[in-house]
Write an enzyme that holds these catalytic residues in place. Structure first.
Site, PDB file in Angstrom:
ATOM      1  N   LEU A   1       3.712   5.395 -24.629  1.00  0.00           N
ATOM      2  CA  LEU A   1       4.643   5.734 -23.564  1.00  0.00           C
ATOM      3  C   LEU A   1       4.145   6.917 -22.751  1.00  0.00           C
ATOM      4  CD1 LEU A   1       7.695   5.587 -25.932  1.00  0.00           C
ATOM      5  CD2 LEU A   1       7.453   4.062 -23.956  1.00  0.00           C
ATOM      6  N   ASP A   2       4.049   6.731 -21.450  1.00  0.00           N
ATOM      7  CA  ASP A   2       3.833   7.869 -20.559  1.00  0.00           C
ATOM      8  C   ASP A   2       5.075   8.758 -20.636  1.00  0.00           C
ATOM      9  OD1 ASP A   2       2.625   9.380 -18.405  1.00  0.00           O
ATOM     10  OD2 ASP A   2       4.045   8.394 -17.066  1.00  0.00           O
ATOM     11  N   LEU A   3       4.947  10.003 -20.194  1.00  0.00           N
ATOM     12  CA  LEU A   3       6.071  10.953 -20.266  1.00  0.00           C
ATOM     13  C   LEU A   3       6.713  11.154 -18.889  1.00  0.00           C
ATOM     14  CD1 LEU A   3       7.775  12.904 -21.961  1.00  0.00           C
ATOM     15  CD2 LEU A   3       6.003  14.646 -21.602  1.00  0.00           C
ATOM     16  N   ASP A   4       6.008  11.850 -17.975  1.00  0.00           N
ATOM     17  CA  ASP A   4       6.564  12.134 -16.649  1.00  0.00           C
ATOM     18  C   ASP A   4       6.762  10.848 -15.855  1.00  0.00           C
ATOM     19  OD1 ASP A   4       6.436  14.892 -17.140  1.00  0.00           O
ATOM     20  OD2 ASP A   4       4.400  15.033 -16.362  1.00  0.00           O
TER      21      ASP A   4
END
Length: 229
Positions: free
Chosen positions: A14-17
């Site tokens: 999962l990417d964050l931003d």
């Protein structure tokens, strides 16, 4: 070439931003301060918003700052970000519910972000997102804070996160990346990993499709369905 989603997904990076959190307010405000404090002209907010997600060095190069100039602007930005911008941030609506359902479906969740790892872990912990990750904060993979290049900003992070997934028992062909920007798609594809793009993030119109995302989720509920169907 667009990679296709596996028949069965077991591990998710999962990417964050722009994927889990709406971090633009704090990042843009700290960028404004950083450019000004370093003595550079402050780009317009719509330009600064494009900085959210990609490696900082690549974004700085896009506005004409490289080498020592880029390093000075990044250092000034990070001073402000640490002091006030980091937690001017929020979890997107529907994300906790989607993550809960993904875990209940048996998926292993990890974070792979171009944000420096020590920042990413603080943010993940602050918002309680570590409770959804396998290994808690050990499931957060971020960038080396001194890495200003595109490769070291995301492709190396994905490589490390993928290795972490394999160490947790993943078959690499059953791993999927989730992100909101083209660099997420490209970095994952470099390692043969398909990406589900999320439409609620910071990508421009058609950006994810043009980059080769395997599918687009319009809502966190759609993301859950794509990863568990």
């Amino acid at each position: 070439m667009t990679l296709t989603l596996p028949t069965r997904t077991t591990h998710v990076l999962l990417d964050l931003d722009g994927t889990l959190t709406d971090s633009a307010p704090g990042i843009v405000a700290s960028l404004r301060t950083g450019f000004a404090d370093a003595g550079f002209a402050v780009p317009a907010d719509d330009v600064l918003r494009t900085f959210v997600g990609p490696p900082l060095g690549a974004s700085m190069a896009g506005v004409g700052l490289t080498g020592a100039d880029a390093a000075a602007a990044i250092a000034a930005y990070r001073r402000d970000f640490e002091a006030r911008g980091m937690f001017d941030n929020s979890v997107f609506p529907g994300i906790p519910e989607a993550l809960t359902e993904l875990r209940q479906a048996g998926l292993t969740l990890l974070v792979a972000t171009a944000k420096p790892e020590h920042y990413a872990r603080q943010i993940v912990e602050h918002f309680g997102l570590d409770t959804y990750l396998t290994g808690g904060l050990d499931g957060v993979y971020g960038a080396n804070p001194e890495a200003f290049t595109e490769v070291e900003g995301k492709e190396v992070v994905v490589e490390r996160a993928l290795a972490g997934a394999v160490a947790l028992g993943a078959d690499a062909t059953q791993v999927v990346m989730v992100g909101d920007r083209e660099h997420d798609v490209h970095a994952a594809a470099h390692h043969g990993v398909p990406t589900v793009g999320v439409a609620w993030g910071y990508g421009g119109p058609g950006e994810l499709e043009a980059a080769g995302a395997a599918a687009i989720a319009r809502t966190p509920g759609e993301l859950r369905k794509l990863l568990t169907s």
